[in-house]
Design an enzyme around this catalytic site. Structure first.
Site, mmCIF file in Angstrom:
data_model
loop_
_atom_site.group_PDB
_atom_site.id
_atom_site.type_symbol
_atom_site.label_atom_id
_atom_site.label_comp_id
_atom_site.label_asym_id
_atom_site.label_seq_id
_atom_site.Cartn_x
_atom_site.Cartn_y
_atom_site.Cartn_z
ATOM 1 N N ASP A 13 3.884 -3.605 18.135
ATOM 2 C CA ASP A 13 3.686 -2.447 17.266
ATOM 3 C C ASP A 13 4.886 -1.512 17.357
ATOM 4 O O ASP A 13 4.835 -0.451 17.990
ATOM 5 C CB ASP A 13 2.390 -1.727 17.647
ATOM 6 C CG ASP A 13 1.158 -2.577 17.378
ATOM 7 O OD1 ASP A 13 1.200 -3.361 16.413
ATOM 8 O OD2 ASP A 13 0.172 -2.466 18.121
ATOM 9 N N LYS A 35 1.149 -10.640 18.134
ATOM 10 C CA LYS A 35 0.606 -10.078 16.896
ATOM 11 C C LYS A 35 1.672 -9.271 16.169
ATOM 12 O O LYS A 35 2.297 -8.387 16.742
ATOM 13 C CB LYS A 35 -0.591 -9.166 17.195
ATOM 14 C CG LYS A 35 -1.185 -8.506 15.941
ATOM 15 C CD LYS A 35 -2.391 -7.649 16.282
ATOM 16 C CE LYS A 35 -2.011 -6.235 16.687
ATOM 17 N NZ LYS A 35 -1.604 -5.397 15.516
ATOM 18 N N ASP A 62 -1.348 -9.840 11.381
ATOM 19 C CA ASP A 62 -2.439 -8.868 11.263
ATOM 20 C C ASP A 62 -2.142 -7.866 10.151
ATOM 21 O O ASP A 62 -1.808 -6.708 10.403
ATOM 22 C CB ASP A 62 -2.619 -8.156 12.606
ATOM 23 C CG ASP A 62 -3.824 -7.226 12.618
ATOM 24 O OD1 ASP A 62 -4.778 -7.482 11.854
ATOM 25 O OD2 ASP A 62 -3.803 -6.244 13.379
ATOM 26 N N LYS A 64 -4.438 -7.421 7.566
ATOM 27 C CA LYS A 64 -5.751 -6.907 7.128
ATOM 28 C C LYS A 64 -5.869 -6.810 5.610
ATOM 29 O O LYS A 64 -6.135 -5.747 5.056
ATOM 30 C CB LYS A 64 -6.031 -5.536 7.769
ATOM 31 C CG LYS A 64 -6.073 -5.538 9.287
ATOM 32 C CD LYS A 64 -6.403 -4.142 9.819
ATOM 33 C CE LYS A 64 -6.504 -4.114 11.336
ATOM 34 N NZ LYS A 64 -5.168 -4.253 11.990
ATOM 35 N N ASP A 67 -8.590 -6.254 -0.857
ATOM 36 C CA ASP A 67 -8.305 -6.002 -2.261
ATOM 37 C C ASP A 67 -9.328 -6.760 -3.094
ATOM 38 O O ASP A 67 -10.320 -7.272 -2.558
ATOM 39 C CB ASP A 67 -6.869 -6.443 -2.577
ATOM 40 C CG ASP A 67 -6.214 -5.569 -3.643
ATOM 41 O OD1 ASP A 67 -6.799 -5.452 -4.740
ATOM 42 O OD2 ASP A 67 -5.127 -5.014 -3.384
ATOM 43 N N THR A 125 -11.409 -0.418 15.908
ATOM 44 C CA THR A 125 -11.742 0.127 17.226
ATOM 45 C C THR A 125 -11.352 1.590 17.373
ATOM 46 O O THR A 125 -11.665 2.216 18.380
ATOM 47 C CB THR A 125 -11.079 -0.687 18.353
ATOM 48 O OG1 THR A 125 -9.681 -0.810 18.089
ATOM 49 C CG2 THR A 125 -11.708 -2.062 18.459
ATOM 50 N N ARG A 216 0.055 -1.370 23.899
ATOM 51 C CA ARG A 216 0.801 -0.405 24.711
ATOM 52 C C ARG A 216 0.747 -0.623 26.224
ATOM 53 O O ARG A 216 1.765 -0.409 26.890
ATOM 54 C CB ARG A 216 0.350 1.015 24.345
ATOM 55 C CG ARG A 216 0.924 1.489 23.028
ATOM 56 C CD ARG A 216 0.215 2.690 22.453
ATOM 57 N NE ARG A 216 -1.051 2.316 21.830
ATOM 58 C CZ ARG A 216 -1.806 3.165 21.133
ATOM 59 N NH1 ARG A 216 -1.447 4.424 21.012
ATOM 60 N NH2 ARG A 216 -2.930 2.740 20.580
#
Length: 239
Positions: A13, A35, A62, A64, A67, A125, A216
């Site tokens: 990330d 990921k 990932d 997501k 639509d 989450t 993280r």
């Protein structure tokens, strides 16, 4: 004995491609699955996916998708050609999910490749029961996640993304072969950050999680490989 590395996914990330490359290199011997989410995929224009493929790593794409059915179907078809191992769509209407499941099989067969797993996002989450109330939902996070998991299975998806707090109920409702991908994993000593429904790695595995997504606590550690190895050992200690 199951290899704990098969149960760990590290989330890349970051919006910096060079940082992503350095992170992958630092974890090359400790992590097999990574990921790539929206932040990095857009910032790197997909280059991180290409780099992971060059390293022979499994890729969890990932993005997501959420639509209208035809757009989701087309997005899944395009993602199949990326050679990813796992991808996400949101649990939405039955027709849209069915089309995604069907095109995954058709396109994989056409290309002669193994079909990637398609899992549906149940409840993020970062959301709490109060957050659901704020957007007009009268169900709590656990009940909504279970309901959406059942819908995903009925539509032909391979599994779902869910909190490890509700994973045992989802396994009970959908079976052990239904893949459960659990983010929001935090070792006991780690900061919670913006996550609200967090669980430790060992708790998640004992609850029935198929794979864990950790970001993280590994990526921001002073020595990421050491943190990853500790989590792998913790996973293996309860398998």
């Amino acid at each position: 004995m199951v290899n704990g590395k098969e149960k760990l996914i590290v989330a890349i990330d970051t919006d910096d491609y060079e940082k992503a490359v350095n992170l992958i290199d630092s974890l090359e011997d400790s992590v097999d699955i990574f990921k790539v989410g929206l932040e990095n995929y857009i910032a790197s224009r997909g280059k991180t996916v290409d780099y992971l493929k060059s390293k022979g790593k499994k890729i969890f794409l990932d993005l997501k998708f959420h639509d209208i059915p035809n757009t989701m179907k087309s997005a899944v078809k395009a993602a199949i050609r990326e050679g990813v191992w796992l991808m996400t769509i949101h649990v939405s209407d039955m027709e849209g999910m069915k089309q995604c499941a069907n095109i995954a099989k058709e396109e994989s067969e056409r290309l002669g490749i193994e079909k990637p797993l398609i899992v549906g996002v149940t409840v993020l989450t970062s959301l709490s029961d109060n957050d659901l109330k704020d957007i007009g939902c009268d169900m709590n996070t656990q009940d909504l996640a279970i309901k959406r998991a059942k819908l995903a299975k009925e539509a032909g998806l391979d599994g779902v993304v869910c909190s490890a707090r509700e994973v045992s109920k989802i396994v009970e409702a959908c079976g052990k072969d239904f893949v459960t991908v659990c983010p929001g994993i935090r070792p006991a000593s780690a900061e919670v950050g913006d996550q609200k429904r967090v669980v430790t790695p060992s708790e998640a595995i004992l609850n029935g999680a198929s794979v864990l997504v950790v970001g993280r606590p590994i990526t921001q550690a002073s020595v990421p490989s050491e943190s990853a190895n500790k989590i792998v050992k913790e996973i293996e200690s309860v398998l």
